[in-house]
Motif scaffolding. Structure first.
Motif, PDB file in Angstrom:
ATOM      1  N   GLU A  41      87.314 -55.795  -0.784  1.00  0.00           N
ATOM      2  CA  GLU A  41      87.385 -54.553  -1.566  1.00  0.00           C
ATOM      3  C   GLU A  41      88.814 -54.273  -2.013  1.00  0.00           C
ATOM      4  OE1 GLU A  41      85.817 -54.932   1.263  1.00  0.00           O
ATOM      5  OE2 GLU A  41      83.719 -54.689   0.667  1.00  0.00           O
ATOM      6  N   GLU A  42      89.778 -54.545  -1.146  1.00  0.00           N
ATOM      7  CA  GLU A  42      91.186 -54.299  -1.499  1.00  0.00           C
ATOM      8  C   GLU A  42      91.649 -55.269  -2.597  1.00  0.00           C
ATOM      9  OE1 GLU A  42      92.849 -52.564   2.773  1.00  0.00           O
ATOM     10  OE2 GLU A  42      92.767 -54.737   2.408  1.00  0.00           O
ATOM     11  N   ASP A  96      90.226 -53.930  -5.831  1.00  0.00           N
ATOM     12  CA  ASP A  96      90.981 -52.751  -6.268  1.00  0.00           C
ATOM     13  C   ASP A  96      92.321 -53.155  -6.866  1.00  0.00           C
ATOM     14  OD1 ASP A  96      89.012 -50.981  -5.579  1.00  0.00           O
ATOM     15  OD2 ASP A  96      89.885 -50.406  -3.658  1.00  0.00           O
ATOM     16  N   ILE A 144      93.355 -52.320 -10.681  1.00  0.00           N
ATOM     17  CA  ILE A 144      94.511 -51.450 -10.922  1.00  0.00           C
ATOM     18  C   ILE A 144      95.560 -52.162 -11.755  1.00  0.00           C
ATOM     19  CG2 ILE A 144      96.425 -50.255  -9.805  1.00  0.00           C
ATOM     20  CD1 ILE A 144      94.508 -49.662  -7.463  1.00  0.00           C
ATOM     21  N   HIS A 171      90.752 -37.853  -8.759  1.00  0.00           N
ATOM     22  CA  HIS A 171      91.072 -37.970  -7.331  1.00  0.00           C
ATOM     23  C   HIS A 171      89.936 -37.496  -6.439  1.00  0.00           C
ATOM     24  CE1 HIS A 171      95.312 -38.956  -8.027  1.00  0.00           C
ATOM     25  NE2 HIS A 171      95.264 -38.063  -9.005  1.00  0.00           N
ATOM     26  N   ASN A 205      86.520 -38.177  -6.724  1.00  0.00           N
ATOM     27  CA  ASN A 205      85.309 -38.984  -6.625  1.00  0.00           C
ATOM     28  C   ASN A 205      85.378 -39.959  -5.460  1.00  0.00           C
ATOM     29  OD1 ASN A 205      84.586 -37.656  -8.932  1.00  0.00           O
ATOM     30  ND2 ASN A 205      84.944 -39.394 -10.301  1.00  0.00           N
ATOM     31  N   ASN A 206      84.266 -40.675  -5.264  1.00  0.00           N
ATOM     32  CA  ASN A 206      84.277 -41.750  -4.284  1.00  0.00           C
ATOM     33  C   ASN A 206      85.245 -42.836  -4.720  1.00  0.00           C
ATOM     34  OD1 ASN A 206      82.275 -40.488  -2.748  1.00  0.00           O
ATOM     35  ND2 ASN A 206      80.632 -41.478  -3.920  1.00  0.00           N
ATOM     36  N   GLN A 207      85.807 -43.548  -3.744  1.00  0.00           N
ATOM     37  CA  GLN A 207      86.766 -44.603  -4.055  1.00  0.00           C
ATOM     38  C   GLN A 207      86.185 -45.633  -5.016  1.00  0.00           C
ATOM     39  OE1 GLN A 207      89.886 -44.944  -3.380  1.00  0.00           O
ATOM     40  NE2 GLN A 207      90.165 -47.043  -4.144  1.00  0.00           N
ATOM     41  N   SER A 208      84.895 -45.939  -4.844  1.00  0.00           N
ATOM     42  CA  SER A 208      84.271 -46.947  -5.694  1.00  0.00           C
ATOM     43  C   SER A 208      84.137 -46.500  -7.146  1.00  0.00           C
ATOM     44  CB  SER A 208      82.885 -47.312  -5.147  1.00  0.00           C
ATOM     45  OG  SER A 208      82.054 -46.157  -5.111  1.00  0.00           O
ATOM     46  N   ASP A 209      84.261 -45.183  -7.397  1.00  0.00           N
ATOM     47  CA  ASP A 209      84.087 -44.658  -8.749  1.00  0.00           C
ATOM     48  C   ASP A 209      85.393 -44.249  -9.412  1.00  0.00           C
ATOM     49  OD1 ASP A 209      81.332 -44.951  -8.489  1.00  0.00           O
ATOM     50  OD2 ASP A 209      81.107 -42.952  -7.582  1.00  0.00           O
ATOM     51  N   HIS A 210      86.504 -44.416  -8.714  1.00  0.00           N
ATOM     52  CA  HIS A 210      87.779 -43.930  -9.256  1.00  0.00           C
ATOM     53  C   HIS A 210      88.116 -44.540 -10.613  1.00  0.00           C
ATOM     54  CE1 HIS A 210      89.840 -42.200  -5.402  1.00  0.00           C
ATOM     55  NE2 HIS A 210      88.872 -41.443  -5.875  1.00  0.00           N
ATOM     56  N   THR A 234      85.970 -46.277 -12.697  1.00  0.00           N
ATOM     57  CA  THR A 234      84.830 -46.587 -13.565  1.00  0.00           C
ATOM     58  C   THR A 234      85.047 -46.092 -14.987  1.00  0.00           C
ATOM     59  OG1 THR A 234      83.315 -46.514 -11.673  1.00  0.00           O
ATOM     60  CG2 THR A 234      82.351 -46.316 -13.866  1.00  0.00           C
TER      61      THR A 234
END
Length: 373
Positions: free
Chosen positions: A6-7, A10, A14, A32, A34-39, A41
């Motif tokens: 996952e990292e 990301d 990024i 900031h 939302n869920n981490q998975s949706d940041h 999208t």
């Protein structure tokens, strides 16, 4: 210290987004809350939409590997540009049916709701369609079985309903609608019902590649790599503001494509050469097909041959590129559409950067010609 998958994802997203915004001179802004998975999208979706409306960065590419100045037999000097296309089996999950419409092929009735649970079925109120869904839900455990259309033998095994089925249904056929048995007595087969109650995957990615190796763009084929779909995608891609329509489109099934262009009188392809690549023309197409031999052979176009009569352009570039692109099949297999499109566009962008550097080293002068107004 270990780094998780996952990292890694990301970091890739990024860095790619930051690089894109730096190139545009804009600032990346993400929510900031939302869920981490949706940041990311929304930012990825905006990037994807830009590709759709403006094309890939190298869409207007030209160089001496894919463009050639040549002298015609009459002594006049011209130039020609070539694009090669082919499909590669890379895809993402997609819905196989609409949630509100019966999943049986050819049926557009609304689904019914389960009286006990209140949840919607995937079939309408037709008892035969509901039985097909029931057979699918009970047939179990084999992924191979679930990935096929529901067949009667699955229903017989799972439901043991031999006696309840209409007389017209046998274990050697799929579930058959009795009302259709006498609809067309002259045909050999009774119409068969098919249904897909599970998710599917998109069929393939269609790549458009310059003979020098630069990828002009790609498109997702959701169902089939049909000739008509390839022609539609090509026209849309090379009608974008930054695009130039090439003089020749090379494809392994271009004889069929040319027949369709002429039968449908598609004006966009007027004056464009449509040849089969050298390898497939020699090994896969019949010598007895006069249309293919006379209209789709690269050797019949002087602008595609060098001064020694050999092919100037690499018409097998798609097969070579597919070896690289196919390596992403497993990585993309479970991606959702937004991330899928973003990821593939980014890896194409970075491959193109490396290809352009090599073209400079080979003194092929890669550039983006100014479009005439």
């Amino acid at each position: 210290m270990s780094v998780t998958t996952e990292e890694v994802w990301d970091m890739f997203i990024i860095l790619a987004l930051l690089d894109d915004h730096q190139h545009q001179g804009t600032r990346l802004s993400v929510p900031h809350g939302n869920n981490q998975s949706d940041h990311f999208t929304a930012a990825m979706q905006a990037h994807n939409e830009k590709i759709i409306t403006h094309g890939d960065e190298e869409l207007p590419h030209a160089c001496f590997g894919c463009t050639w100045l040549f002298t015609m037999p009459d002594g006049t000097t011209h130039y020609t540009e070539v694009v090669v296309t082919d499909g590669i089996t890379v895809g993402h999950p997609s819905c196989a049916y609409l949630e509100t419409v019966c999943a049986v092929d050819g049926c557009d009735k609304p689904v019914v709701y389960d009286k006990s649970t209140g949840k919607p079925h995937k079939a309408c109120n037709d008892p035969l369609h509901l039985r097909m869904e029931d057979a699918r839900s009970r047939s179990g455990k084999s992924k191979t079985q679930r990935m096929k259309s529901v067949k009667l033998n699955d229903a017989l095994t799972a439901s043991s309903v031999d006696d309840a089925l209409p007389a017209a249904v046998t274990s050697s056929t799929r579930i058959v609608d009795p009302s259709l048995l006498e609809a067309c007595p002259t045909k050999d087969e009774v119409p068969k019902l098919k249904a897909v109650f599970f998710r599917k995957w998109t069929n393939n990615e269609q790549l458009f590649i310059c003979p020098c190796g630069v990828i002009s763009g790609r498109g997702t084929m959701y169902h089939h790599e049909a000739i008509s779909n390839v022609l539609i995608l090509f026209e849309k891609m090379f009608s974008l503001p930054r695009a130039r329509k090439p003089h020749h489109l090379i494809h392994d099934s271009n004889c069929n494509a040319l027949r369709e262009v002429e039968s449908r009188q598609l004006k966009f392809f007027d004056g464009m050469g449509m040849c089969v690549d050298a390898f497939h023309h020699k090994t896969k197409h019949k010598a007895s097909d006069r249309f293919c031999q006379e209209r789709c052979d690269m050797k019949t176009y002087p602008e595609l041959l060098d001064e020694h009569g050999k092919y100037y352009f690499n018409s097998s570039i798609t097969e070579q590129t597919n070896v690289w692109f196919g390596g992403f099949h497993n990585m993309c297999h479970e991606m959702m559409p937004v991330k899928y499109d973003f990821f593939l566009d980014e890896v194409i962008l970075r491959r193109n950067h490396a290809t352009v550097i090599n073209l400079h080293r080979q003194d092929k002068q890669p550039h983006h010609p100014r479009l005439s107004t």
